[in-house]
Design a protein around this motif. Sequence first.
Motif, PDB file in Angstrom:
ATOM      1  N   THR A  82      -2.239   3.495   7.494  1.00 51.72           N
ATOM      2  CA  THR A  82      -3.233   2.485   7.112  1.00 51.72           C
ATOM      3  C   THR A  82      -4.046   2.951   5.916  1.00 51.72           C
ATOM      4  O   THR A  82      -4.313   2.173   4.990  1.00 51.72           O
ATOM      5  CB  THR A  82      -4.164   2.172   8.293  1.00 51.72           C
ATOM      6  OG1 THR A  82      -3.387   1.689   9.402  1.00 51.72           O
ATOM      7  CG2 THR A  82      -5.208   1.140   7.908  1.00 51.72           C
ATOM      8  N   GLY A  83      -4.448   4.221   5.930  1.00 49.62           N
ATOM      9  CA  GLY A  83      -5.177   4.779   4.789  1.00 49.62           C
ATOM     10  C   GLY A  83      -4.349   4.730   3.514  1.00 49.62           C
ATOM     11  O   GLY A  83      -4.864   4.415   2.437  1.00 49.62           O
ATOM     12  N   THR A  84      -3.072   5.050   3.635  1.00 47.19           N
ATOM     13  CA  THR A  84      -2.180   4.989   2.478  1.00 47.19           C
ATOM     14  C   THR A  84      -2.073   3.570   1.953  1.00 47.19           C
ATOM     15  O   THR A  84      -2.104   3.335   0.737  1.00 47.19           O
ATOM     16  CB  THR A  84      -0.781   5.507   2.860  1.00 47.19           C
ATOM     17  OG1 THR A  84      -0.883   6.873   3.272  1.00 47.19           O
ATOM     18  CG2 THR A  84       0.180   5.394   1.696  1.00 47.19           C
ATOM     19  N   ALA A  85      -1.950   2.606   2.873  1.00 50.92           N
ATOM     20  CA  ALA A  85      -1.809   1.203   2.471  1.00 50.92           C
ATOM     21  C   ALA A  85      -3.054   0.712   1.736  1.00 50.92           C
ATOM     22  O   ALA A  85      -2.960   0.050   0.694  1.00 50.92           O
ATOM     23  CB  ALA A  85      -1.536   0.337   3.695  1.00 50.92           C
ATOM     24  N   VAL A  86      -4.230   1.033   2.272  1.00 53.21           N
ATOM     25  CA  VAL A  86      -5.481   0.608   1.644  1.00 53.21           C
ATOM     26  C   VAL A  86      -5.631   1.242   0.263  1.00 53.21           C
ATOM     27  O   VAL A  86      -5.983   0.575  -0.724  1.00 53.21           O
ATOM     28  CB  VAL A  86      -6.683   0.950   2.540  1.00 53.21           C
ATOM     29  CG1 VAL A  86      -7.994   0.692   1.793  1.00 53.21           C
ATOM     30  CG2 VAL A  86      -6.648   0.140   3.824  1.00 53.21           C
ATOM     31  N   ALA A  87      -5.335   2.533   0.177  1.00 50.07           N
ATOM     32  CA  ALA A  87      -5.434   3.232  -1.106  1.00 50.07           C
ATOM     33  C   ALA A  87      -4.469   2.629  -2.128  1.00 50.07           C
ATOM     34  O   ALA A  87      -4.811   2.472  -3.304  1.00 50.07           O
ATOM     35  CB  ALA A  87      -5.146   4.719  -0.912  1.00 50.07           C
ATOM     36  N   ALA A  88      -3.259   2.287  -1.679  1.00 51.65           N
ATOM     37  CA  ALA A  88      -2.262   1.718  -2.588  1.00 51.65           C
ATOM     38  C   ALA A  88      -2.719   0.363  -3.127  1.00 51.65           C
ATOM     39  O   ALA A  88      -2.576   0.082  -4.329  1.00 51.65           O
ATOM     40  CB  ALA A  88      -0.926   1.581  -1.873  1.00 51.65           C
ATOM     41  N   LEU A  89      -3.277  -0.476  -2.255  1.00 51.64           N
ATOM     42  CA  LEU A  89      -3.718  -1.791  -2.700  1.00 51.64           C
ATOM     43  C   LEU A  89      -4.900  -1.687  -3.664  1.00 51.64           C
ATOM     44  O   LEU A  89      -5.002  -2.458  -4.630  1.00 51.64           O
ATOM     45  CB  LEU A  89      -4.082  -2.653  -1.495  1.00 51.64           C
ATOM     46  CG  LEU A  89      -2.900  -3.021  -0.577  1.00 51.64           C
ATOM     47  CD1 LEU A  89      -3.383  -3.826   0.628  1.00 51.64           C
ATOM     48  CD2 LEU A  89      -1.824  -3.792  -1.332  1.00 51.64           C
ATOM     49  N   LEU A  90      -5.787  -0.742  -3.418  1.00 49.95           N
ATOM     50  CA  LEU A  90      -6.894  -0.521  -4.358  1.00 49.95           C
ATOM     51  C   LEU A  90      -6.379  -0.012  -5.698  1.00 49.95           C
ATOM     52  O   LEU A  90      -6.885  -0.399  -6.767  1.00 49.95           O
ATOM     53  CB  LEU A  90      -7.896   0.470  -3.757  1.00 49.95           C
ATOM     54  CG  LEU A  90      -8.706  -0.032  -2.559  1.00 49.95           C
ATOM     55  CD1 LEU A  90      -9.583   1.086  -2.001  1.00 49.95           C
ATOM     56  CD2 LEU A  90      -9.564  -1.237  -2.943  1.00 49.95           C
TER      57      LEU A  90
END
Length: 354
Positions: free
Chosen positions: A219-227
Amino acid sequence: MRCRWELKWHKFGLSHHRPASFGTAQWQDPDKISIGYVIYRFVIFIYFWSFFIYNLLNDYDTNQISYYMIYLTNWTYLSAIVDIAVQFLSALTAAFRSRNGIKPLVPHWLYKTHWVIVNISHTIAPLVTIMYWGGVFPFLDYPVTYADLHLHLLTTLYTMADLFIHGTPRRYHHVVYPLAFGITYLLFSIIYYLCGGVDGSGNTGIYPILDWAKPGLSTGTAVAALLLVLGLHAATWGAVKLRLKLHGKWRGKQVTVEAGFDANGEEGGGGAAEGSSGAVTSSGDVTSSGDVTNGERDAYISVDIGDSSGRAGRAENRKDEQDAGKRKAFDNAGLVDDDGAVNSPNSGDRTQIV
Protein backbone atom coordinates in the motif's frame (compact mmCIF):
# COMPACT_ATOMS: atom_id res chain seq x y z
CA MET A 1 -8.58 41.78 -23.66
CA ARG A 2 -7.86 40.22 -20.28
CA CYS A 3 -6.28 36.77 -20.02
CA ARG A 4 -7.03 34.49 -17.09
CA TRP A 5 -6.29 30.93 -16.06
CA GLU A 6 -8.82 28.53 -14.69
CA LEU A 7 -9.44 24.79 -14.53
CA LYS A 8 -11.58 23.99 -17.55
CA TRP A 9 -13.12 20.55 -17.81
CA HIS A 10 -12.74 20.41 -21.58
CA LYS A 11 -8.98 20.60 -21.08
CA PHE A 12 -9.12 16.97 -19.99
CA GLY A 13 -10.21 16.21 -23.53
CA LEU A 14 -8.07 15.67 -26.61
CA SER A 15 -9.05 18.42 -29.04
CA HIS A 16 -6.32 20.77 -30.20
CA HIS A 17 -6.33 23.79 -32.49
CA ARG A 18 -3.22 22.71 -34.44
CA PRO A 19 -3.03 18.98 -35.30
CA ALA A 20 0.20 19.55 -37.29
CA SER A 21 2.09 19.90 -33.98
CA PHE A 22 1.70 16.15 -33.41
CA GLY A 23 3.50 15.17 -36.60
CA THR A 24 6.28 17.72 -36.74
CA ALA A 25 9.33 18.71 -34.73
CA GLN A 26 9.30 21.79 -32.54
CA TRP A 27 12.31 23.16 -34.39
CA GLN A 28 11.28 22.69 -38.00
CA ASP A 29 9.51 25.10 -40.30
CA PRO A 30 5.86 24.08 -39.80
CA ASP A 31 5.07 24.85 -43.45
CA LYS A 32 7.75 22.55 -44.88
CA ILE A 33 8.63 18.86 -44.73
CA SER A 34 11.53 18.02 -42.39
CA ILE A 35 13.36 14.99 -43.79
CA GLY A 36 15.62 15.05 -40.74
CA TYR A 37 12.69 14.65 -38.36
CA VAL A 38 11.21 11.78 -40.40
CA ILE A 39 14.61 10.03 -40.36
CA TYR A 40 14.88 10.57 -36.60
CA ARG A 41 11.47 8.98 -36.05
CA PHE A 42 12.44 6.05 -38.33
CA VAL A 43 15.71 5.37 -36.47
CA ILE A 44 13.97 5.47 -33.08
CA PHE A 45 11.26 3.14 -34.40
CA ILE A 46 13.78 0.57 -35.71
CA TYR A 47 15.94 0.62 -32.57
CA PHE A 48 13.18 0.25 -29.98
CA TRP A 49 11.11 -2.27 -31.92
CA SER A 50 14.22 -4.36 -32.67
CA PHE A 51 15.01 -4.52 -28.97
CA PHE A 52 11.40 -5.45 -28.20
CA ILE A 53 11.55 -8.42 -30.59
CA TYR A 54 14.97 -9.47 -29.28
CA ASN A 55 13.83 -9.28 -25.65
CA LEU A 56 10.63 -11.18 -26.40
CA LEU A 57 12.58 -13.98 -28.07
CA ASN A 58 15.02 -14.08 -25.16
CA ASP A 59 12.15 -14.43 -22.65
CA TYR A 60 10.72 -17.21 -24.79
CA ASP A 61 14.04 -19.10 -24.73
CA THR A 62 14.33 -18.76 -20.93
CA ASN A 63 10.69 -19.78 -20.30
CA GLN A 64 9.89 -16.33 -18.87
CA ILE A 65 7.42 -15.43 -21.59
CA SER A 66 4.48 -16.67 -19.46
CA TYR A 67 5.24 -13.96 -16.90
CA TYR A 68 5.91 -11.14 -19.34
CA MET A 69 2.71 -9.21 -18.65
CA ILE A 70 2.94 -9.24 -14.86
CA TYR A 71 5.67 -6.59 -14.79
CA LEU A 72 5.06 -2.84 -14.87
CA THR A 73 8.33 -2.45 -16.76
CA ASN A 74 6.89 -4.39 -19.69
CA TRP A 75 3.56 -2.57 -19.56
CA THR A 76 5.49 0.71 -19.76
CA TYR A 77 7.77 -0.47 -22.54
CA LEU A 78 4.77 -1.57 -24.59
CA SER A 79 3.23 1.90 -24.18
CA ALA A 80 6.56 3.44 -25.26
CA ILE A 81 6.95 1.39 -28.45
CA VAL A 82 3.30 1.93 -29.40
CA ASP A 83 3.84 5.67 -28.95
CA ILE A 84 7.02 5.48 -31.05
CA ALA A 85 5.12 3.69 -33.82
CA VAL A 86 2.29 6.26 -33.71
CA GLN A 87 4.77 9.17 -33.79
CA PHE A 88 6.53 7.64 -36.80
CA LEU A 89 3.18 7.22 -38.55
CA SER A 90 2.22 10.80 -37.65
CA ALA A 91 5.48 12.16 -39.08
CA LEU A 92 5.00 10.20 -42.32
CA THR A 93 1.37 11.29 -42.57
CA ALA A 94 2.23 14.95 -41.95
CA ALA A 95 4.98 14.84 -44.59
CA PHE A 96 2.69 13.20 -47.15
CA ARG A 97 -0.21 15.56 -46.51
CA SER A 98 2.06 18.60 -46.52
CA ARG A 99 3.44 17.58 -49.89
CA ASN A 100 -0.06 17.14 -51.28
CA GLY A 101 -1.66 20.16 -49.61
CA ILE A 102 -4.05 18.14 -47.43
CA LYS A 103 -5.35 19.63 -44.17
CA PRO A 104 -5.11 18.87 -41.32
CA LEU A 105 -1.60 17.43 -41.57
CA VAL A 106 -2.37 14.83 -38.88
CA PRO A 107 -5.89 13.29 -38.73
CA HIS A 108 -7.79 13.83 -35.50
CA TRP A 109 -7.99 10.13 -34.62
CA LEU A 110 -4.21 9.80 -35.04
CA TYR A 111 -3.09 12.77 -32.99
CA LYS A 112 -5.60 12.00 -30.21
CA THR A 113 -4.29 8.43 -29.99
CA HIS A 114 -0.74 9.74 -29.81
CA TRP A 115 -1.65 12.35 -27.19
CA VAL A 116 -3.03 9.73 -24.81
CA ILE A 117 -0.12 7.32 -25.23
CA VAL A 118 2.63 9.93 -25.04
CA ASN A 119 1.26 11.21 -21.74
CA ILE A 120 1.39 7.66 -20.37
CA SER A 121 4.79 6.59 -21.68
CA HIS A 122 6.61 9.87 -20.96
CA THR A 123 5.34 9.94 -17.37
CA ILE A 124 5.46 6.25 -16.40
CA ALA A 125 8.91 5.56 -17.92
CA PRO A 126 10.76 7.77 -15.39
CA LEU A 127 8.54 6.32 -12.63
CA VAL A 128 9.78 2.82 -13.54
CA THR A 129 13.39 4.06 -13.57
CA ILE A 130 13.13 5.62 -10.11
CA MET A 131 11.34 2.70 -8.51
CA TYR A 132 13.48 0.02 -10.15
CA TRP A 133 16.89 1.44 -9.25
CA GLY A 134 15.71 2.73 -5.87
CA GLY A 135 13.43 -0.08 -4.67
CA VAL A 136 13.99 -3.22 -6.75
CA PHE A 137 17.59 -3.47 -7.96
CA PRO A 138 19.13 -3.42 -4.43
CA PHE A 139 17.30 -6.71 -3.70
CA LEU A 140 18.55 -8.47 -6.83
CA ASP A 141 21.59 -10.74 -6.80
CA TYR A 142 22.61 -10.65 -10.45
CA PRO A 143 24.75 -8.10 -12.35
CA VAL A 144 23.40 -5.32 -14.48
CA THR A 145 22.66 -6.39 -18.05
CA TYR A 146 22.10 -4.38 -21.21
CA ALA A 147 18.42 -5.31 -21.05
CA ASP A 148 18.24 -3.75 -17.56
CA LEU A 149 19.86 -0.56 -18.80
CA HIS A 150 17.64 -0.37 -21.86
CA LEU A 151 14.35 -1.05 -20.09
CA HIS A 152 15.00 0.88 -16.90
CA LEU A 153 17.24 3.76 -18.03
CA LEU A 154 17.69 4.27 -21.79
CA THR A 155 13.94 4.33 -22.43
CA THR A 156 13.54 7.11 -19.88
CA LEU A 157 16.48 9.06 -21.31
CA TYR A 158 14.86 8.81 -24.74
CA THR A 159 11.49 10.06 -23.48
CA MET A 160 13.13 13.01 -21.73
CA ALA A 161 15.13 13.95 -24.82
CA ASP A 162 12.10 13.52 -27.08
CA LEU A 163 10.18 16.09 -25.04
CA PHE A 164 12.58 18.72 -26.41
CA ILE A 165 12.45 17.48 -30.02
CA HIS A 166 8.89 16.74 -31.07
CA GLY A 167 6.21 19.42 -31.30
CA THR A 168 3.55 17.62 -29.24
CA PRO A 169 1.90 19.98 -26.71
CA ARG A 170 1.30 19.03 -23.09
CA ARG A 171 -1.54 19.78 -20.67
CA TYR A 172 -1.26 19.07 -16.97
CA HIS A 173 -4.93 18.03 -17.05
CA HIS A 174 -3.83 14.94 -18.98
CA VAL A 175 -2.26 13.53 -15.82
CA VAL A 176 -5.50 11.55 -15.63
CA TYR A 177 -4.17 9.19 -18.32
CA PRO A 178 -0.96 8.04 -16.58
CA LEU A 179 -2.88 7.92 -13.29
CA ALA A 180 -5.48 5.63 -14.89
CA PHE A 181 -2.65 3.50 -16.29
CA GLY A 182 -0.99 3.18 -12.88
CA ILE A 183 -4.23 2.40 -11.05
CA THR A 184 -5.07 -0.24 -13.67
CA TYR A 185 -1.73 -1.96 -13.06
CA LEU A 186 -2.22 -1.85 -9.28
CA LEU A 187 -5.67 -3.43 -9.61
CA PHE A 188 -4.16 -6.09 -11.86
CA SER A 189 -1.45 -6.86 -9.30
CA ILE A 190 -4.07 -7.27 -6.54
CA ILE A 191 -6.26 -9.55 -8.65
CA TYR A 192 -3.19 -11.54 -9.75
CA TYR A 193 -2.20 -12.09 -6.12
CA LEU A 194 -5.73 -13.02 -5.00
CA CYS A 195 -5.91 -15.58 -7.81
CA GLY A 196 -2.71 -17.22 -6.55
CA GLY A 197 -0.39 -15.71 -9.14
CA VAL A 198 3.38 -15.88 -8.60
CA ASP A 199 6.50 -14.78 -10.49
CA GLY A 200 8.88 -17.05 -12.37
CA SER A 201 10.61 -18.05 -9.13
CA GLY A 202 7.38 -18.88 -7.27
CA ASN A 203 7.32 -15.68 -5.19
CA THR A 204 3.99 -14.04 -4.37
CA GLY A 205 5.45 -10.59 -4.92
CA ILE A 206 5.82 -9.33 -8.49
CA TYR A 207 8.47 -7.00 -7.11
CA PRO A 208 10.12 -7.00 -3.66
CA ILE A 209 8.29 -3.76 -2.88
CA LEU A 210 4.97 -4.92 -4.40
CA ASP A 211 3.94 -8.08 -2.59
CA TRP A 212 0.31 -8.07 -1.49
CA ALA A 213 1.14 -10.78 1.05
CA LYS A 214 2.62 -7.73 2.84
CA PRO A 215 -0.27 -5.27 2.45
CA GLY A 216 1.35 -2.46 4.43
CA LEU A 217 4.48 -2.38 2.25
CA SER A 218 2.49 -2.70 -0.96
CA THR A 219 0.00 0.00 0.00
CA GLY A 220 2.85 2.38 0.83
CA THR A 221 4.48 1.59 -2.50
CA ALA A 222 1.21 2.20 -4.35
CA VAL A 223 0.61 5.57 -2.67
CA ALA A 224 4.20 6.67 -3.29
CA ALA A 225 3.95 5.63 -6.95
CA LEU A 226 0.75 7.59 -7.53
CA LEU A 227 2.23 10.68 -5.90
CA LEU A 228 5.29 10.28 -8.11
CA VAL A 229 3.04 10.17 -11.16
CA LEU A 230 1.62 13.57 -10.20
CA GLY A 231 5.10 15.03 -9.76
CA LEU A 232 6.64 13.45 -12.84
CA HIS A 233 3.79 14.56 -15.08
CA ALA A 234 4.28 18.09 -13.75
CA ALA A 235 7.99 17.78 -14.61
CA THR A 236 7.25 16.72 -18.19
CA TRP A 237 4.68 19.52 -18.50
CA GLY A 238 7.34 21.96 -17.29
CA ALA A 239 9.86 20.53 -19.78
CA VAL A 240 7.46 21.23 -22.65
CA LYS A 241 6.91 24.76 -21.36
CA LEU A 242 10.70 25.21 -21.31
CA ARG A 243 10.92 23.84 -24.86
CA LEU A 244 8.37 26.38 -26.05
CA LYS A 245 10.17 29.17 -24.25
CA LEU A 246 13.51 28.21 -25.81
CA HIS A 247 11.89 27.94 -29.23
CA GLY A 248 10.36 31.39 -28.83
CA LYS A 249 13.73 32.80 -27.78
CA TRP A 250 15.86 31.18 -30.46
CA ARG A 251 13.59 30.58 -33.44
CA GLY A 252 10.08 31.73 -32.77
CA LYS A 253 8.29 34.75 -34.14
CA GLN A 254 5.01 34.24 -32.33
CA VAL A 255 3.67 34.43 -28.82
CA THR A 256 0.54 32.38 -28.12
CA VAL A 257 -1.97 33.56 -25.54
CA GLU A 258 -4.90 31.39 -24.42
CA ALA A 259 -8.20 32.95 -23.37
CA GLY A 260 -11.79 31.83 -22.90
CA PHE A 261 -14.71 33.28 -24.84
CA ASP A 262 -18.33 32.42 -25.31
CA ALA A 263 -20.18 32.65 -28.60
CA ASN A 264 -21.52 36.10 -27.65
CA GLY A 265 -18.04 37.56 -27.39
CA GLU A 266 -17.87 37.80 -23.60
CA GLU A 267 -14.68 36.53 -22.04
CA GLY A 268 -15.06 33.33 -20.03
CA GLY A 269 -18.85 33.39 -20.18
CA GLY A 270 -21.29 30.55 -20.79
CA GLY A 271 -24.49 30.10 -22.64
CA ALA A 272 -23.21 29.09 -26.09
CA ALA A 273 -24.86 26.12 -27.68
CA GLU A 274 -22.69 23.07 -28.30
CA GLY A 275 -21.63 22.79 -31.91
CA SER A 276 -21.74 26.54 -32.48
CA SER A 277 -18.59 28.30 -33.57
CA GLY A 278 -16.77 31.58 -33.43
CA ALA A 279 -14.07 33.77 -34.91
CA VAL A 280 -12.11 36.72 -33.62
CA THR A 281 -11.43 39.74 -35.79
CA SER A 282 -8.56 42.17 -35.36
CA SER A 283 -10.89 44.45 -33.47
CA GLY A 284 -11.64 41.77 -30.89
CA ASP A 285 -15.14 40.87 -32.08
CA VAL A 286 -16.24 37.24 -31.79
CA THR A 287 -18.33 35.61 -34.48
CA SER A 288 -19.60 32.07 -34.92
CA SER A 289 -17.15 29.25 -35.92
CA GLY A 290 -15.71 25.97 -34.50
CA ASP A 291 -16.65 23.85 -31.51
CA VAL A 292 -17.81 25.24 -28.19
CA THR A 293 -17.63 23.31 -24.93
CA ASN A 294 -19.93 24.43 -22.10
CA GLY A 295 -20.24 27.85 -23.65
CA GLU A 296 -16.50 28.51 -23.65
CA ARG A 297 -13.87 28.35 -26.32
CA ASP A 298 -10.12 28.91 -26.69
CA ALA A 299 -8.65 31.80 -28.66
CA TYR A 300 -5.09 31.40 -29.82
CA ILE A 301 -3.60 34.79 -30.49
CA SER A 302 -0.20 35.01 -32.11
CA VAL A 303 1.89 38.15 -32.32
CA ASP A 304 4.90 38.48 -34.61
CA ILE A 305 7.50 40.32 -32.54
CA GLY A 306 10.39 40.19 -34.98
CA ASP A 307 11.44 40.56 -38.57
CA SER A 308 10.84 38.00 -41.30
CA SER A 309 14.00 36.07 -40.37
CA GLY A 310 12.61 35.27 -36.90
CA ARG A 311 15.34 37.08 -34.98
CA ALA A 312 12.95 39.05 -32.83
CA GLY A 313 13.87 42.31 -31.17
CA ARG A 314 17.45 42.52 -32.51
CA ALA A 315 18.89 45.88 -31.50
CA GLU A 316 20.63 47.92 -34.18
CA ASN A 317 23.23 50.56 -33.60
CA ARG A 318 21.33 53.38 -35.22
CA LYS A 319 18.19 54.81 -33.66
CA ASP A 320 16.28 54.94 -36.94
CA GLU A 321 16.77 51.18 -37.39
CA GLN A 322 15.52 50.56 -33.86
CA ASP A 323 12.39 52.62 -34.55
CA ALA A 324 11.83 50.78 -37.81
CA GLY A 325 12.09 47.47 -36.00
CA LYS A 326 9.50 48.57 -33.45
CA ARG A 327 7.11 49.66 -36.17
CA LYS A 328 7.67 46.33 -37.92
CA ALA A 329 6.86 44.41 -34.74
CA PHE A 330 3.68 46.41 -34.23
CA ASP A 331 2.57 46.14 -37.84
CA ASN A 332 2.99 42.36 -37.77
CA ALA A 333 0.71 41.83 -34.78
CA GLY A 334 -2.07 39.49 -35.78
CA LEU A 335 -4.14 36.42 -35.05
CA VAL A 336 -3.17 32.87 -35.94
CA ASP A 337 -5.61 30.49 -37.59
CA ASP A 338 -5.68 26.73 -37.21
CA ASP A 339 -3.20 26.32 -40.08
CA GLY A 340 -0.66 28.50 -38.30
CA ALA A 341 -0.96 31.46 -40.70
CA VAL A 342 -0.75 34.94 -39.23
CA ASN A 343 -3.27 37.53 -40.41
CA SER A 344 -2.37 41.16 -40.08
CA PRO A 345 -4.80 43.27 -38.07
CA ASN A 346 -4.62 45.85 -40.86
CA SER A 347 -5.85 43.36 -43.45
CA GLY A 348 -9.34 43.01 -42.01
CA ASP A 349 -9.10 39.21 -42.18
CA ARG A 350 -10.90 37.09 -39.66
CA THR A 351 -9.13 34.25 -37.92
CA GLN A 352 -10.97 31.02 -37.18
CA ILE A 353 -10.75 29.50 -33.71
CA VAL A 354 -10.95 25.74 -33.43
